[in-house]
Motif scaffolding. Structure first.
Motif, short mmCIF file in Angstrom:
data_model
loop_
_atom_site.label_atom_id
_atom_site.label_comp_id
_atom_site.label_asym_id
_atom_site.label_seq_id
_atom_site.Cartn_x
_atom_site.Cartn_y
_atom_site.Cartn_z
N CYS A 53 5.34 -50.74 23.62
CA CYS A 53 3.99 -51.06 23.14
C CYS A 53 3.17 -49.79 22.97
O CYS A 53 3.17 -48.93 23.84
CB CYS A 53 3.27 -51.97 24.15
SG CYS A 53 4.08 -53.53 24.47
N ILE A 132 7.44 -53.59 30.36
CA ILE A 132 6.59 -53.15 29.26
C ILE A 132 6.63 -51.63 29.30
O ILE A 132 6.37 -51.02 30.35
CB ILE A 132 5.13 -53.65 29.41
CG1 ILE A 132 5.07 -55.18 29.39
CG2 ILE A 132 4.24 -53.02 28.34
CD1 ILE A 132 5.44 -55.83 28.08
N ALA A 185 2.97 -59.82 27.13
CA ALA A 185 2.04 -58.83 26.59
C ALA A 185 0.75 -59.49 26.12
O ALA A 185 -0.35 -58.97 26.34
CB ALA A 185 2.70 -58.04 25.46
N ILE A 190 -2.72 -56.41 27.02
CA ILE A 190 -2.40 -55.03 26.64
C ILE A 190 -3.04 -54.66 25.30
O ILE A 190 -3.51 -53.55 25.10
CB ILE A 190 -0.88 -54.83 26.58
CG1 ILE A 190 -0.26 -54.97 27.96
CG2 ILE A 190 -0.53 -53.46 25.97
CD1 ILE A 190 1.26 -55.04 27.94
#
Length: 195
Positions: A53, A132, A185, A190
């Motif tokens: 990400c 993540i 997520a 995020i």
């Protein structure tokens, strides 16, 4: 609970990349009676997965690679997934870092453990530790694409996070770990500043 399970026998049905075995066992039912059952179990080890990400850009990195079982099942064989791989003796975090770099060419700046999941606990022993991983423009180390000697031919897909969520809704993403990581997520916020 272990006193409620008695293993009667186990035989190996196949032992190649993974091990397929058949186990006969007795289990105590909730009403106190005992029942004998037979279960086939496939074990090829556990794994780690990472959703890369970039919150500043609002992007994620996924991969596309051929998976024979969905193809055999009559579905498209080229699946869009978060990068992942078997632990092969590594810690889950080390595996997630290794697979991110091998498959995507990006080295995560940081990794955060999100959750662990069994995708198909009725027949597979595989437990996937999911992470993540944050990345940015300076995180790219190579073109990625996987390891040729392992038969990997992986396409790297960078896209807006919203597109990844849309791919769940319209059926372009059907891989369980990827769906769970994208949902994680979304729930964790995020990408909250990019909505």
């Amino acid at each position: 609970m272990s006193q409620d399970i008695k293993i009667l026998s186990e035989k190996t049905l196949a032992d190649a990349w993974g091990k397929l075995s058949e186990t006969r066992l007795e289990m105590r039912r909730r009403d106190g009676t005992w029942q004998e059952v037979s279960r086939e179990v496939y074990d090829h080890g556990s794994a780690a997965a990472v959703l890369l990400c970039d919150p500043a850009a609002g992007n994620i990195i996924l991969t596309r690679q051929f998976r024979y079982p969905p193809f055999r099942n009559g579905d498209p064989g080229w699946l869009i997934e978060a990068c992942a791989g078997l632990l092969d003796g590594d810690t889950p975090e080390a595996c997630a870092r290794r697979e991110a770099e091998e498959e995507t060419g990006y080295r995560p700046d940081s990794l955060t453990h999100a959750f662990a999941a069994y995708a198909s606990p009725g027949s597979l022993t595989e437990k996937v530790e999911c992470f993540i991983g944050l990345y940015g423009p300076d995180s790219r180390m190579s073109d990625g694409g996987g390891l040729h000697h392992e038969g990997e031919d992986i396409e790297v897909l960078e896209m807006p996070f919203a597109e990844g969520l849309a791919m769940i809704r319209d059926g372009r993403i059907v891989d369980a770990k990827t769906i769970m990581l994208l949902q994680h997520a979304a729930l964790s916020g995020i990408f909250a500043s990019n909505r």
